[in-house]
Design an enzyme around this catalytic site. Structure first.
Site, PDB file in Angstrom:
ATOM      1  N   CYS A  97      48.091 -56.137  41.411  1.00 22.84           N
ATOM      2  CA  CYS A  97      46.779 -55.492  41.365  1.00 22.84           C
ATOM      3  C   CYS A  97      46.906 -53.990  41.654  1.00 22.84           C
ATOM      4  O   CYS A  97      47.483 -53.595  42.673  1.00 22.84           O
ATOM      5  CB  CYS A  97      45.836 -56.140  42.388  1.00 22.84           C
ATOM      6  SG  CYS A  97      44.219 -55.355  42.360  1.00 22.84           S
ATOM      7  N   GLY A 208      49.316 -61.550  29.824  1.00 21.62           N
ATOM      8  CA  GLY A 208      48.908 -60.238  29.324  1.00 21.62           C
ATOM      9  C   GLY A 208      48.687 -60.224  27.823  1.00 21.62           C
ATOM     10  O   GLY A 208      49.619 -60.439  27.046  1.00 21.62           O
ATOM     11  N   GLY A 209      47.417 -60.035  27.435  1.00 20.94           N
ATOM     12  CA  GLY A 209      47.106 -59.818  26.024  1.00 20.94           C
ATOM     13  C   GLY A 209      47.185 -61.047  25.136  1.00 20.94           C
ATOM     14  O   GLY A 209      47.183 -60.918  23.903  1.00 20.94           O
ATOM     15  N   GLY A 229      43.838 -64.820  30.985  1.00 23.54           N
ATOM     16  CA  GLY A 229      42.722 -64.383  31.805  1.00 23.54           C
ATOM     17  C   GLY A 229      41.452 -64.194  30.996  1.00 23.54           C
ATOM     18  O   GLY A 229      40.575 -65.060  30.967  1.00 23.54           O
ATOM     19  N   ARG A 230      41.381 -63.061  30.291  1.00 21.28           N
ATOM     20  CA  ARG A 230      40.101 -62.694  29.677  1.00 21.28           C
ATOM     21  C   ARG A 230      39.625 -63.652  28.596  1.00 21.28           C
ATOM     22  O   ARG A 230      38.417 -63.820  28.420  1.00 21.28           O
ATOM     23  CB  ARG A 230      40.173 -61.247  29.169  1.00 21.28           C
ATOM     24  CG  ARG A 230      40.099 -60.264  30.321  1.00 21.28           C
ATOM     25  CD  ARG A 230      40.574 -58.899  29.939  1.00 21.28           C
ATOM     26  NE  ARG A 230      42.013 -58.886  29.677  1.00 21.28           N
ATOM     27  CZ  ARG A 230      42.700 -57.800  29.356  1.00 21.28           C
ATOM     28  NH1 ARG A 230      42.090 -56.650  29.243  1.00 21.28           N
ATOM     29  NH2 ARG A 230      44.016 -57.861  29.150  1.00 21.28           N
TER      30      ARG A 230
HETATM   31  C1  LIG Z   1      37.732 -59.618  36.063  1.00 21.63           C
HETATM   32  C2  LIG Z   1      39.194 -59.720  36.356  1.00 21.63           C
HETATM   33  C3  LIG Z   1      39.610 -59.915  37.657  1.00 21.63           C
HETATM   34  C4  LIG Z   1      40.983 -60.011  37.953  1.00 21.63           C
HETATM   35  N1  LIG Z   1      41.375 -60.313  39.227  1.00 21.63           N
HETATM   36  C5  LIG Z   1      42.702 -60.560  39.485  1.00 21.63           C
HETATM   37  C6  LIG Z   1      43.142 -61.072  40.730  1.00 21.63           C
HETATM   38  O1  LIG Z   1      42.332 -61.369  41.632  1.00 21.63           O
HETATM   39  N2  LIG Z   1      44.466 -61.254  40.906  1.00 21.63           N
HETATM   40  C7  LIG Z   1      45.396 -60.979  39.929  1.00 21.63           C
HETATM   41  O2  LIG Z   1      46.613 -61.180  40.125  1.00 21.63           O
HETATM   42  N3  LIG Z   1      45.006 -60.530  38.730  1.00 21.63           N
HETATM   43  C8  LIG Z   1      43.691 -60.331  38.483  1.00 21.63           C
HETATM   44  N4  LIG Z   1      43.293 -59.956  37.233  1.00 21.63           N
HETATM   45  C9  LIG Z   1      44.322 -59.784  36.181  1.00 21.63           C
HETATM   46  C10 LIG Z   1      44.536 -61.109  35.436  1.00 21.63           C
HETATM   47  O3  LIG Z   1      45.032 -62.107  36.293  1.00 21.63           O
HETATM   48  C11 LIG Z   1      45.518 -60.906  34.266  1.00 21.63           C
HETATM   49  O4  LIG Z   1      46.758 -60.514  34.805  1.00 21.63           O
HETATM   50  C12 LIG Z   1      45.061 -59.851  33.284  1.00 21.63           C
HETATM   51  O5  LIG Z   1      43.686 -59.996  32.960  1.00 21.63           O
HETATM   52  C13 LIG Z   1      45.885 -59.915  31.991  1.00 21.63           C
HETATM   53  O6  LIG Z   1      45.720 -61.154  31.370  1.00 21.63           O
HETATM   54  P1  LIG Z   1      44.779 -61.324  30.057  1.00 21.63           P
HETATM   55  O7  LIG Z   1      45.239 -60.274  29.070  1.00 21.63           O
HETATM   56  O8  LIG Z   1      45.012 -62.728  29.579  1.00 21.63           O
HETATM   57  O9  LIG Z   1      43.372 -61.081  30.494  1.00 21.63           O
HETATM   58  C14 LIG Z   1      41.947 -59.859  36.920  1.00 21.63           C
HETATM   59  C15 LIG Z   1      41.496 -59.669  35.605  1.00 21.63           C
HETATM   60  C16 LIG Z   1      40.149 -59.622  35.314  1.00 21.63           C
HETATM   61  C17 LIG Z   1      39.696 -59.468  33.877  1.00 21.63           C
END
Ligand SMILES: Cc1cc2nc3c(=O)[nH]c(=O)nc-3n(C[C@H](O)[C@H](O)[C@H](O)COP(=O)(O)O)c2cc1C
Length: 328
Positions: A97, A208-209, A229-230
């Site tokens: 983070c 990621g992505g 995540g998203r």
């Molecule tokens: C709203 C939001 C809150 C997040 N909170 C955390 C968190 O508490 N801990 C963490 O390790 N990553 C957090 N992330 C990052 C996600 O775990 C992830 O690494 C990041 O969104 C990339 O993955 P994605 O491209 O599939 O979204 C957060 C992401 C989003 C969108």
């Protein structure tokens, strides 16, 4: 995969404000096998907060990891005890983070600069027969540097860690927001492939992505698992396909009972937690569905007035009316 490591083929990423106990219940109704994460919880909150039950309880949503943010080995050791007592399958250290607040508390991505401390933190949690993992980035700053990443993992590997989740982009600690840090630094899956070759016995889960399920599935042929995540934040209902795509089981049924089961879960928490936190996971049911404006208006009105029975009715009506699209 090492035979005795539970499956992390498909994971929902930890997301502050999103992967709440309520969202996790919805996810679990939709998929029995997906590996879940809590939001990041600061060690001090986990140890001292009076409201901690509302954030850290597990409610038998296994398989699931609790993610913790901190850098004090003693506190982390206490958190490991708490995680075990709540029947979590895993405790995960946040080393990814980039937010200013988290940097101020000396945890998150800035910890990648102190690999010896990260190893110490992980070792302090390794007791109790609970899996201890880490979620990190591939580097810090604007420039790719494989050697930095490799040296970091070389040190962490000495702890005996078995699972590492990698958000495959750098963290930029100054000048861009946490949101920007999820899209501006470029992705680099090659670093994760390369480190996996060096440490075949560690499970590297790629994050990621990854923005569609077919792509995610194809990546599981090269990596030990994927973490999304998203995509799930926007469309949690796609989770109903995970058990069949990733685990060869049948899809979970999604019907009016799903809504009913969800409401039964949140009802005891009315008045203890905000109506928005209780219902926001379900609001994503409208994602990509045309002509849902009238239901949304009705729901927002009833949310303002805390009318839970009326809210349940509207969601049920919506699922009935949109059966064809929702259940296809
Ligand atoms: C709203 C939001 C809150 C997040 N909170 C955390 C968190 O508490 N801990 C963490 O390790 N990553 C957090 N992330 C990052 C996600 O775990 C992830 O690494 C990041 O969104 C990339 O993955 P994605 O491209 O599939 O979204 C957060 C992401 C989003 C969108």
């Amino acid at each position: 995969m090492k035979p005795n490591i539970p499956d992390r083929k498909f994971c929902v990423a930890p997301m502050m404000g999103y992967t709440t106990p309520y969202a996790r219940r919805l996810y679990r109704i939709l998929s029995k096998k997906t590996f879940l994460f809590t939001e990041m919880i600061a060690t001090k909150t986990m140890i001292h907060s009076q409201n901690k039950n509302l954030i850290i309880k597990n409610d038998q949503q296994n398989p699931i990891a609790i993610q913790v943010g901190g850098s004090d080995p003693l506190d982390l050791s206490k958190c490991s005890d708490i995680a075990k007592s709540l029947n979590y399958d895993e405790i995960n250290l946040n080393v990814g983070c980039p937010s200013k607040a988290v940097q101020k508390g000396s945890f998150g991505a800035c910890l990648m600069k102190d690999k010896h401390l990260v190893r110490k933190c992980i070792e302090s949690m390794q007791k109790n027969n609970i899996e201890v993992s880490m979620k990190c980035r591939i580097g810090i700053g604007k420039v790719f540097n494989y050697e930095f990443f490799e040296e970091f993992i070389d040190e962490i590997e000495k702890s005996g860690i078995r699972i590492i989740y990698v958000h495959a982009r750098n963290a930029i600690l100054n000048g861009i927001s946490p949101k920007g840090n999820r899209s501006i630094p470029p992705l680099n899956y090659e670093f994760v492939k390369k480190i996996k070759k060096k440490y075949p016995n560690i499970n590297f889960i790629l994050n990621g992505g990854i923005n569609n399920l077919e792509y995610a599935y194809n990546l599981t042929k090269e990596f030990d698992g994927v973490m999304l995540g998203r995509l799930i934040q926007n469309n949690p209902f796609c989770l109903r396909k995970i058990d069949s795509i990733f685990y060869g089981s049948s899809n979970n049924t999604f019907n009016e009972n799903t809504i009913h089961e969800y409401f039964e879960f949140i009802k005891p928490n009315i008045g203890k937690d905000s109506i928005f936190r209780l219902l926001s996971p379900l609001l994503q049911i409208f994602f990509g569905i045309p002509n849902s404006k009238k239901y949304k208006l009705e729901i927002h009105k009833n949310m303002k007035e805390n009318k839970i029975e009326a809210l349940e009715k509207t969601f049920l009506q919506f699922t009935k009316d949109q059966k064809e699209i929702l259940f296809s």
